[in-house]
Scaffold this motif. Structure first.
Motif, PDB file in Angstrom:
ATOM      1  N   UNK A 134      -1.702  43.239  -8.143  1.00 16.42           N
ATOM      2  CA  UNK A 134      -2.134  42.904  -6.780  1.00 16.42           C
ATOM      3  C   UNK A 134      -2.697  41.490  -6.700  1.00 16.42           C
ATOM      4  N   UNK A 135      -3.363  41.064  -7.765  1.00 17.04           N
ATOM      5  CA  UNK A 135      -3.880  39.695  -7.772  1.00 17.04           C
ATOM      6  C   UNK A 135      -2.736  38.692  -7.726  1.00 17.04           C
ATOM      7  N   UNK A 136      -1.734  38.902  -8.569  1.00 14.95           N
ATOM      8  CA  UNK A 136      -0.587  37.984  -8.596  1.00 14.95           C
ATOM      9  C   UNK A 136       0.166  38.025  -7.276  1.00 14.95           C
ATOM     10  N   UNK A 137       0.291  39.214  -6.696  1.00 18.56           N
ATOM     11  CA  UNK A 137       1.028  39.349  -5.437  1.00 18.56           C
ATOM     12  C   UNK A 137       0.380  38.585  -4.298  1.00 18.56           C
ATOM     13  N   UNK A 138      -0.963  38.554  -4.271  1.00 21.01           N
ATOM     14  CA  UNK A 138      -1.678  38.020  -3.103  1.00 21.01           C
ATOM     15  C   UNK A 138      -2.403  36.699  -3.355  1.00 21.01           C
ATOM     16  N   UNK A 174      -0.710  31.205  -6.221  1.00 25.11           N
ATOM     17  CA  UNK A 174       0.565  31.652  -6.767  1.00 25.11           C
ATOM     18  C   UNK A 174       1.622  31.792  -5.676  1.00 25.11           C
ATOM     19  N   UNK A 175       1.213  32.237  -4.487  1.00 32.38           N
ATOM     20  CA  UNK A 175       2.153  32.293  -3.371  1.00 32.38           C
ATOM     21  C   UNK A 175       2.631  30.892  -3.012  1.00 32.38           C
ATOM     22  N   UNK A 233       7.586  28.633 -14.601  1.00 34.14           N
ATOM     23  CA  UNK A 233       6.562  28.511 -15.643  1.00 34.14           C
ATOM     24  C   UNK A 233       5.642  29.727 -15.654  1.00 34.14           C
ATOM     25  N   UNK A 234       5.184  30.158 -14.472  1.00 44.78           N
ATOM     26  CA  UNK A 234       4.269  31.295 -14.394  1.00 44.78           C
ATOM     27  C   UNK A 234       4.946  32.567 -14.889  1.00 44.78           C
TER      28      UNK A 234
END
Length: 228
Positions: A122-126, A130-131, A143-144
């Protein structure tokens, strides 16, 4: 009857629903606004390179870029299929960014627990940062993703140092280095831990040497780009 648990410790279908929801949300956040802004300077350079033929693009990377070529190797055929418009070319990064969500879940689960994996997904999604970088026609999302895969296999090597886990770590680390030079910080730290704390130090040494060889092979290109 819906399974609530799976044999061998595998997650049940129900336990994967939050991760699936996070992945869908991550995709929506990344794809929904791809065309709202015009291409900025570095993205325009990327598009100009991708409009060249493949050999010409690879030659131009040495003088017009500051990253290794993997992103362009992937983006070139993508551009031939989907085009080089703002949405078309950025969609590759959005797809890579979305794919990072389940990888984050797997890494968090391997490191701690399924709950930690779900929070990581959820952290990566939001994550606004990152977005943002998943909406640029640059190498950042790649890269990520490759860095997340490298970390996932790194954790697996620490817990169960199998040949498959080591091969996965080498492959993911090599791809990360070929995506962006900054991946060296992550990969070097992982290699150091594997050499010091790993249970198969000889195998870890061989794996680290293989990744290091790729890094050294990229060094002349990095130095040339610095001085171009």
């Amino acid at each position: 009857m819906e399974a609530t648990a799976a044999a061998g410790g595998r997650p049940s279908t129900r336990s994967l629903l939050p991760v699936a929801a996070a992945t869908v949300l991550g995709a929506v956040l990344r794809f929904a606004t791809l065309g709202e802004q015009s291409l900025w300077l570095d993205e325009a350079i990327s598009v100009e390179l991708l409009r060249d033929d493949f050999a010409g693009m690879l030659r131009a990377i040495a003088t017009s870029e500051s990253t290794p070529p993997l992103y362009y190797v992937l983006a070139w055929p993508w551009a031939r299929v989907f085009g080089t418009g703002e949405v078309d070319i950025r969609a590759l990064s959005a797809l890579l960014g979305t794919a990072t969500v389940p990888v984050a879940y797997a890494a968090g689960t391997a490191l701690a627990s399924r709950t930690a994996g779900t929070f990581a997904a959820w952290f990566v999604a939001t994550s606004p940062l990152l977005v943002w970088y998943s909406q640029e026609a640059r190498a950042y999302a790649l890269l990520v993703l490759c860095g997340a895969l490298s970390f996932l296999f790194f954790v697996r090597v620490l817990e169960r140092p199998s040949r498959g886990a080591l091969v996965g770590w080498v492959a993911a680390s090599v791809l990360a280095l070929a995506s962006h030079y900054f991946a060296a910080f992550l990969v070097a730290a992982e290699a150091a831990v594997l050499l010091v704390a790993g249970r198969r130090r000889a195998a870890a040494g061989a794996a680290a040497a293989a990744v290091g060889a790729v890094g050294l092979a990229l060094l002349p290109l990095a130095l040339y780009q610095i001085h171009s």
